[in-house]
Write a protein that holds these residues in place. Structure first.
Motif, PDB file in Angstrom:
ATOM      1  N   PRO A  59      -7.777  -0.537   3.830  1.00 38.04           N
ATOM      2  CA  PRO A  59      -6.556  -0.226   4.738  1.00 38.04           C
ATOM      3  C   PRO A  59      -5.831   0.946   3.714  1.00 38.04           C
ATOM      4  CG  PRO A  59      -6.915  -2.533   4.658  1.00 38.04           C
ATOM      5  CD  PRO A  59      -7.893  -2.010   3.881  1.00 38.04           C
TER       6      PRO A  59
ATOM      7  N   ILE B 251     -15.350   8.950  11.201  1.00 33.30           N
ATOM      8  CA  ILE B 251     -15.161   7.577  10.187  1.00 33.30           C
ATOM      9  C   ILE B 251     -15.736   6.389  10.951  1.00 33.30           C
ATOM     10  CG2 ILE B 251     -13.340   6.270   9.248  1.00 33.30           C
ATOM     11  CD1 ILE B 251     -11.641   8.713   8.915  1.00 33.30           C
ATOM     12  N   PHE B 252     -16.302   5.757  10.265  1.00 25.86           N
ATOM     13  CA  PHE B 252     -16.977   4.479  11.014  1.00 25.86           C
ATOM     14  C   PHE B 252     -16.641   3.096  10.213  1.00 25.86           C
ATOM     15  CE2 PHE B 252     -19.998   6.736  13.648  1.00 25.86           C
ATOM     16  CZ  PHE B 252     -20.154   7.782  12.965  1.00 25.86           C
ATOM     17  N   ASP B 253     -16.591   1.883  11.150  1.00 27.22           N
ATOM     18  CA  ASP B 253     -16.026   0.920  10.451  1.00 27.22           C
ATOM     19  C   ASP B 253     -17.110   0.224   9.230  1.00 27.22           C
ATOM     20  OD1 ASP B 253     -15.025  -0.688  13.498  1.00 27.22           O
ATOM     21  OD2 ASP B 253     -14.006   0.695  12.289  1.00 27.22           O
TER      22      ASP B 253
ATOM     23  N   ILE C 184       0.835   4.234  -2.768  1.00 29.14           N
ATOM     24  CA  ILE C 184       0.504   5.265  -2.426  1.00 29.14           C
ATOM     25  C   ILE C 184       1.498   6.436  -3.059  1.00 29.14           C
ATOM     26  CG2 ILE C 184       0.167   7.248  -0.460  1.00 29.14           C
ATOM     27  CD1 ILE C 184      -1.097   4.736   0.958  1.00 29.14           C
TER      28      ILE C 184
ATOM     29  N   GLU D 155      -7.459   4.062   4.228  1.00 28.69           N
ATOM     30  CA  GLU D 155      -7.397   4.623   5.754  1.00 28.69           C
ATOM     31  C   GLU D 155      -5.917   5.205   5.952  1.00 28.69           C
ATOM     32  OE1 GLU D 155      -6.549   4.437   9.878  1.00 28.69           O
ATOM     33  OE2 GLU D 155      -5.676   3.127   8.599  1.00 28.69           O
ATOM     34  N   LYS D 156      -4.739   4.650   5.135  1.00 23.46           N
ATOM     35  CA  LYS D 156      -3.567   5.037   5.265  1.00 23.46           C
ATOM     36  C   LYS D 156      -3.416   6.468   4.872  1.00 23.46           C
ATOM     37  CE  LYS D 156       0.976   2.956   5.157  1.00 23.46           C
ATOM     38  NZ  LYS D 156       1.553   1.816   5.309  1.00 23.46           N
TER      39      LYS D 156
ATOM     40  N   MET E  81      -6.244  13.842   7.956  1.00 21.14           N
ATOM     41  CA  MET E  81      -7.558  14.235   7.724  1.00 21.14           C
ATOM     42  C   MET E  81      -8.685  13.296   8.414  1.00 21.14           C
ATOM     43  SD  MET E  81      -6.867  16.679   5.937  1.00 21.14           S
ATOM     44  CE  MET E  81      -8.470  17.250   5.336  1.00 21.14           C
ATOM     45  N   ASP E  82      -8.000  12.222   8.895  1.00 20.56           N
ATOM     46  CA  ASP E  82      -8.814  11.385   9.656  1.00 20.56           C
ATOM     47  C   ASP E  82      -9.422  11.969  10.677  1.00 20.56           C
ATOM     48  OD1 ASP E  82      -6.416   9.161  11.345  1.00 20.56           O
ATOM     49  OD2 ASP E  82      -6.291  11.304  10.832  1.00 20.56           O
ATOM     50  N   ARG E  83      -8.933  13.117  11.301  1.00 23.19           N
ATOM     51  CA  ARG E  83      -9.606  13.849  12.440  1.00 23.19           C
ATOM     52  C   ARG E  83     -10.528  14.882  11.840  1.00 23.19           C
ATOM     53  NH1 ARG E  83      -4.154  15.725  15.475  1.00 23.19           N
ATOM     54  NH2 ARG E  83      -2.651  14.180  14.192  1.00 23.19           N
ATOM     55  N   VAL E  84     -10.599  15.081  10.614  1.00 24.48           N
ATOM     56  CA  VAL E  84     -11.391  15.808   9.948  1.00 24.48           C
ATOM     57  C   VAL E  84     -13.024  15.436   9.816  1.00 24.48           C
ATOM     58  CG1 VAL E  84     -12.070  17.413   7.967  1.00 24.48           C
ATOM     59  CG2 VAL E  84      -9.810  17.534   8.865  1.00 24.48           C
TER      60      VAL E  84
ATOM     61  N   HIS F  42       0.707  -1.049  -0.059  1.00 22.02           N
ATOM     62  CA  HIS F  42      -0.154   0.090   0.049  1.00 22.02           C
ATOM     63  C   HIS F  42       1.004   1.304  -0.154  1.00 22.02           C
ATOM     64  CE1 HIS F  42      -3.254  -2.595   2.215  1.00 22.02           C
ATOM     65  NE2 HIS F  42      -3.628  -2.659   0.801  1.00 22.02           N
TER      66      HIS F  42
ATOM     67  N   SER G  97     -22.720   0.954  11.693  1.00 19.58           N
ATOM     68  CA  SER G  97     -22.005   1.701  12.942  1.00 19.58           C
ATOM     69  C   SER G  97     -22.348   3.189  12.990  1.00 19.58           C
ATOM     70  CB  SER G  97     -20.479   1.577  12.959  1.00 19.58           C
ATOM     71  OG  SER G  97     -20.258   0.190  13.032  1.00 19.58           O
TER      72      SER G  97
ATOM     73  N   ARG H 220      -5.073   8.809   7.353  1.00 22.31           N
ATOM     74  CA  ARG H 220      -4.221   8.911   8.524  1.00 22.31           C
ATOM     75  C   ARG H 220      -3.020   9.622   8.398  1.00 22.31           C
ATOM     76  NH1 ARG H 220      -0.609   4.959   9.663  1.00 22.31           N
ATOM     77  NH2 ARG H 220      -2.130   3.417   8.669  1.00 22.31           N
TER      78      ARG H 220
ATOM     79  N   MET I  54     -17.286  17.661   0.687  1.00 23.86           N
ATOM     80  CA  MET I  54     -17.828  17.999   2.318  1.00 23.86           C
ATOM     81  C   MET I  54     -18.044  19.353   2.189  1.00 23.86           C
ATOM     82  SD  MET I  54     -15.500  18.053   5.740  1.00 23.86           S
ATOM     83  CE  MET I  54     -14.398  19.078   5.250  1.00 23.86           C
TER      84      MET I  54
ATOM     85  N   ASP J 118     -26.773   7.363  20.105  1.00 23.45           N
ATOM     86  CA  ASP J 118     -25.942   7.785  21.061  1.00 23.45           C
ATOM     87  C   ASP J 118     -25.549   9.548  20.968  1.00 23.45           C
ATOM     88  OD1 ASP J 118     -24.030   4.969  20.168  1.00 23.45           O
ATOM     89  OD2 ASP J 118     -25.779   5.008  21.261  1.00 23.45           O
TER      90      ASP J 118
ATOM     91  N   GLY K  60      -6.038   9.866  16.347  1.00 23.04           N
ATOM     92  CA  GLY K  60      -7.316  10.109  15.845  1.00 23.04           C
ATOM     93  C   GLY K  60      -8.239   8.844  15.688  1.00 23.04           C
TER      94      GLY K  60
ATOM     95  N   LYS L 166     -10.952   6.246  15.598  1.00 20.87           N
ATOM     96  CA  LYS L 166     -12.274   6.015  14.830  1.00 20.87           C
ATOM     97  C   LYS L 166     -13.300   5.867  15.829  1.00 20.87           C
ATOM     98  CE  LYS L 166     -10.184   2.713  11.843  1.00 20.87           C
ATOM     99  NZ  LYS L 166     -10.643   1.480  10.853  1.00 20.87           N
ATOM    100  N   THR L 167     -14.543   6.097  15.331  1.00 20.63           N
ATOM    101  CA  THR L 167     -15.757   5.853  16.235  1.00 20.63           C
ATOM    102  C   THR L 167     -16.193   4.639  16.126  1.00 20.63           C
ATOM    103  OG1 THR L 167     -16.004   8.368  15.738  1.00 20.63           O
ATOM    104  CG2 THR L 167     -17.979   7.199  16.896  1.00 20.63           C
ATOM    105  N   THR L 168     -16.522   4.007  17.258  1.00 13.54           N
ATOM    106  CA  THR L 168     -17.013   2.537  16.964  1.00 13.54           C
ATOM    107  C   THR L 168     -18.258   2.681  17.889  1.00 13.54           C
ATOM    108  OG1 THR L 168     -15.368   1.684  18.485  1.00 13.54           O
ATOM    109  CG2 THR L 168     -15.259   1.222  16.214  1.00 13.54           C
ATOM    110  N   PRO L 169     -19.238   1.954  17.844  1.00 13.42           N
ATOM    111  CA  PRO L 169     -20.499   2.126  18.640  1.00 13.42           C
ATOM    112  C   PRO L 169     -20.137   1.245  19.999  1.00 13.42           C
ATOM    113  CG  PRO L 169     -21.044   0.519  17.009  1.00 13.42           C
ATOM    114  CD  PRO L 169     -19.708   1.126  16.759  1.00 13.42           C
TER     115      PRO L 169
ATOM    116  N   MET M 285      -9.881  24.940   4.497  1.00 11.82           N
ATOM    117  CA  MET M 285      -9.778  23.406   4.230  1.00 11.82           C
ATOM    118  C   MET M 285      -9.443  23.148   2.841  1.00 11.82           C
ATOM    119  SD  MET M 285     -10.575  20.769   5.933  1.00 11.82           S
ATOM    120  CE  MET M 285     -12.007  21.135   7.317  1.00 11.82           C
TER     121      MET M 285
END
Lengths: 169, 114
Positions: free
Chosen positions: B82, B99-101, A53, B85-86, B93-96, A49, B105, B89, B66, B112, A164, A166-169, A118
């Motif tokens: 992957p 991001i959900f699996d 990239i 996501e890389k 920009m993963d903080r902007v 990867h 989800s 990361r 966006m 919540d 950072g 990731k959000t998970t439930p 942005m």
């Protein structure tokens, strides 16, 4: 190529040495073939990867900037494997890089710009600089030559620190 | 650049069917997003499960999409593979984005929400 259990000790050798037209379709084709060859050689997917990239950014740069609108030309992609690294050379006969230097690749948000907080562009060279080592841009006669080294097996690095989540439930 | 969308509750789910969001298709991606998201919804969830690769042009197009939504609507991402996501990361920009699996989800997260 020999393949043992863990991190394969690949023999030194040429992985890719191809000259092709500098357009997106050909770039995609050779990105895919490079992926396939590296995977076959036993390179872990995280390294595959990283290679893809960086190559995508460097090759797309040639497509987008080396040859002015309306003209086209070739680029050469040379990838050699040397112990735990890939040595990459990308050359073309297009226009020189501005100021005769490869861009610094600062993060586009490094300086806050209230007119464009942005930004949508400028990430390419930042990405390249984050991943590669020893990047050199040279101009020889009528050729641009971009050289860099990609260290392999460095997947578990600083940027895996959880900053950072990731959000998970 | 193939994309499809469907609506669940207050969310528009846009599924990218192409495997690559890259320099070759970034503009088309952004244009398609503009069109699809003209349909009003509080949230837009971009399902990236099919996208194996995204470069800086693709990243820019996602950021641009966006911005196109305006301040009142959120663009959220689901199922980053992957390599994708890389890129998010490395560029931080993963903080902007949220991001959900996966899409489920993402949809569950409103339950919540504060």
């Amino acid at each position: 190529m020999p393949h043992d259990g863990g991190m394969p000790e690949l023999a030194s050798g040429v992985i890719v040495d191809e000259t092709f037209p500098a357009d997106f379709r050909w770039v995609r084709r050779w990105l895919q073939r490079t992926n396939d060859r590296l995977t076959e050689a036993g390179l872990p997917s995280d390294d595959v990867h990283s290679v893809e990239i960086v190559l995508a950014e460097a090759l797309n740069n040639v497509v987008e900037h080396a040859y002015p609108d309306g003209t086209t030309g070739d680029l050469r992609l040379l990838i050699r494997q040397r112990s735990n690294a890939l040595m990459v050379e990308i050359s073309d006969r297009g226009r020189p890089m501005p100021q005769g230097r490869a861009p610094l690749g600062n993060h586009p948000m490094t300086e806050f710009n209230k007119h464009d907080p942005m930004p949508e562009g400028g990430y390419g060279w930042f990405i390249i600089r984050e991943i590669v080592r020893d990047l050199v841009y040279d101009r020889r006669e009528d050729q641009n030559i971009l050289l860099f080294r990609l260290k392999l097996g460095a997947s578990k690095s600083e940027d895996d620190v959880a900053i950072g989540q990731k959000t998970t439930p | 650049m193939q994309m499809m969308c469907n609506e669940v509750d207050n969310a528009l789910i846009v599924t990218v069917k192409d495997q690559r969001i890259d320099a070759a298709v970034a503009v088309r991606f952004k244009d398609n997003m503009m069109e699809l998201t003209s349909h009003p919804s509080e949230r837009v969830i971009l399902d990236m499960c099919n996208v194996e690769f995204l470069d800086s042009s693709g990243l820019g197009a996602v950021v641009g999409s966006m911005k196109q939504l305006g301040r009142e609507r959120k663009l959220e991402l689901a199922a980053l593979t992957p390599a994708v996501e890389k890129v998010f990361r490395i560029t931080r920009m993963d903080r902007v984005f949220n991001i959900f699996d996966d899409v489920e989800s993402a949809l569950q997260s409103t339950a919540d929400a504060t």
